[in-house]
Design a protein around this motif. Structure first.
Motif, short mmCIF file in Angstrom:
data_model
loop_
_atom_site.label_atom_id
_atom_site.label_comp_id
_atom_site.label_asym_id
_atom_site.label_seq_id
_atom_site.Cartn_x
_atom_site.Cartn_y
_atom_site.Cartn_z
N SER A 192 -4.10 3.26 1.22
CA SER A 192 -4.84 3.15 2.23
C SER A 192 -5.86 4.16 2.34
CB SER A 192 -4.26 3.23 3.43
OG SER A 192 -3.37 2.14 3.98
N CYS A 204 7.86 -2.08 -1.38
CA CYS A 204 7.10 -0.48 -1.50
C CYS A 204 8.46 0.48 -1.90
CB CYS A 204 6.63 0.01 -0.21
SG CYS A 204 6.09 1.40 -0.28
N SER A 205 9.47 0.78 -0.98
CA SER A 205 10.49 1.60 -0.97
C SER A 205 11.23 1.47 -2.59
CB SER A 205 11.35 1.70 0.15
OG SER A 205 10.88 2.28 1.23
N SER A 246 0.69 -1.13 -0.03
CA SER A 246 0.07 0.02 0.07
C SER A 246 0.86 1.42 0.07
CB SER A 246 -0.78 -0.09 1.26
OG SER A 246 -1.78 1.17 1.26
N ASN A 253 -4.66 -1.60 8.61
CA ASN A 253 -3.45 -0.94 8.90
C ASN A 253 -3.59 -0.25 10.28
OD1 ASN A 253 -1.05 0.57 9.55
ND2 ASN A 253 -1.12 1.52 7.44
N SER A 264 12.78 2.76 3.20
CA SER A 264 13.61 1.85 3.84
C SER A 264 15.12 1.54 3.37
CB SER A 264 12.70 0.60 3.91
OG SER A 264 12.71 -0.26 2.80
N GLY A 273 12.01 -3.46 4.05
CA GLY A 273 13.42 -3.67 3.86
C GLY A 273 13.53 -4.59 2.55
C1 FMN Z 1 5.44 6.84 0.48
C2 FMN Z 1 4.90 5.72 1.15
C3 FMN Z 1 3.60 5.90 1.49
C4 FMN Z 1 2.95 4.96 2.19
N1 FMN Z 1 1.58 4.78 2.25
C5 FMN Z 1 1.10 3.60 3.01
C6 FMN Z 1 -0.40 3.50 3.14
O1 FMN Z 1 -1.00 4.36 2.66
N2 FMN Z 1 -0.75 2.20 3.66
C7 FMN Z 1 -0.10 1.53 4.47
O2 FMN Z 1 -0.59 0.65 4.81
N3 FMN Z 1 1.34 1.59 4.18
C8 FMN Z 1 1.86 2.51 3.54
N4 FMN Z 1 3.04 2.48 3.53
C9 FMN Z 1 4.02 1.60 4.15
C10 FMN Z 1 4.33 0.42 2.90
O3 FMN Z 1 3.10 -0.05 2.32
C11 FMN Z 1 5.47 -0.56 3.50
O4 FMN Z 1 4.74 -1.44 4.58
C12 FMN Z 1 6.54 0.10 4.20
O5 FMN Z 1 7.38 1.17 3.31
C13 FMN Z 1 7.85 -1.07 4.35
O6 FMN Z 1 7.99 -1.58 3.01
P1 FMN Z 1 9.30 -1.11 2.29
O7 FMN Z 1 10.56 -1.62 3.10
O8 FMN Z 1 9.32 -2.15 1.08
O9 FMN Z 1 9.31 0.20 1.93
C14 FMN Z 1 3.78 3.66 2.59
C15 FMN Z 1 5.11 3.83 2.63
C16 FMN Z 1 5.80 4.95 1.75
C17 FMN Z 1 7.21 4.86 1.69
#
Ligand code: FMN
Length: 325
Positions: A46, A264-265, A21, A129, A214, A243
């Protein structure tokens, strides 16, 4: 069934990689791209509990005329919420991979009835969440956790699609809270969310947002808990999050027991196309090691299956060095 296919929440995913998300999943063009580049599923950006509350409270009490009620409620609807439901419908029409909407929430308040609209729009599952900052020092941890449980109980009475809970790792006993989710019918848990945190700028002597994206090193906070949670005697799907910056990172979480891996990141940094590389990296590793399906290696190194489970229990470096001498 392709080599990378997995089951998650009872759904068939062609790859364990899920676009988590974020803004990357906030419109149809991005969702189509995610599918084109090999995502196994998408979790939509979300919707916030506050947005749903606003939506509910702008619908006035019944006028006594159903047609008028319909008209007024349609007129008064918040665009954001309607657009969200439209996004679910159009994503379901256009994509063949599962579509999982998400709600950011912090209470078991009035918003839960709205989950029905999400299910009716065609969602394959609902990810919640849940987070509120425990800033009331008079409130015990157990009281705070009760909010999660009440919320889940309400949702389970409202919808039949699978419910997934995305949590942070700041629980006194993570395995216990997951167990409590499980007995209440939760289908999956996302471990873990990564929150907005403050940092300090020494030049400006001011509070600034900490790094939004991350790094791979953050996996160290997650791996142990995936390894331990997946070894419990309960049937709950685990989606790893935080991560993951390469196919190898995803493999590590799967070896520890994750059914799917959210990304995500790195997709912000490298684009959704990077999913192609990640899937390829997983496949190549599987070929090298002679695995023909993800299930062949999922959980192979978890707390139950690993020959030296004590490794998962170690926390102090001192102890580590002492036992290695
Ligand atoms: C810019 C951005 C926006 C995000 N928006 C949401 C969100 O709306 N809802 C949610 O559950 N997580 C959100 N996240 C968290 C990500 O879904 C993810 O759980 C988190 O970044 C860890 O994963 P990663 O290490 O791959 O980034 C967001 C993260 C980032 C960086």
């Amino acid at each position: 069934m392709g080599k990378l296919s997995v089951k998650y929440l009872g759904l068939d995913l062609r790859s364990p990689l899920i676009v988590s998300s974020s803004r990357l999943t906030s419109n149809l063009a991005h969702l189509k791209e995610a599918e084109e580049f090999g995502a196994g599923a998408v979790v939509l950006k979300s919707l916030f509990e506050e947005q749903i509350d606003h939506y509910i409270h702008t619908i006035p009490d019944s006028t006594g005329y159903p047609e008028a009620d319909d008209y007024i409620s349609n007129y008064m609807r918040s665009n954001t919420v309607d657009e969200y439901l439209d996004l679910i419908r159009s994503a379901k029409e256009s994509l063949s991979i599962p579509v999982i909407p998400s709600i950011n929430c912090y209470s078991s308040g009035g918003w839960t009835g709205f989950a029905k609209n999400i299910a009716e729009a065609g969602a394959d599952a609902l990810e919640i969440n849940v987070f509120f900052l425990p800033v009331d020092r008079k409130k015990s941890a157990a009281e705070s956790e009760k909010i999660y449980l009440e919320l889940i109980e309400k949702l389970k009475k409202t919808i039949r699609i699978p419910v997934v809970v995305k949590i942070g790792f700041r629980f006194s006993n993570i395995l216990n809270i997951i167990d409590q989710f499980y007995v209440r019918g939760v289908s999956g848990v996302v471990m873990f969310n990564r929150f907005y945190e403050p940092d300090i700028d020494l030049n400006k002597i001011d509070i600034v947002p900490a790094k939004i994206f991350s790094t791979e090193s953050e996996m160290r906070y997650v791996l142990r808990w995936i390894g331990m949670a997946s070894a419990q005697d309960i049937k709950i799907y685990i989606s790893a999050s935080t991560g993951v910056h390469s196919g190898s990172d995803a493999i590590k979480y799967i070896l520890a027991g994750a059914h799917s891996v959210q990304v995500c990141s790195v997709l912000y940094e490298k684009g959704l196309k990077y999913l192609v590389n990640m899937n390829r990296e997983i496949e190549e590793w599987m070929d090298q090691k002679g695995f023909t399906s993800v299930n062949d290696f999922r959980g192979r190194l978890n707390y139950r299956n690993y020959s030296k489970p004590v490794i998962y229990e170690r926390t102090q470096f001192m102890k580590y060095f002492a036992t290695e001498d």
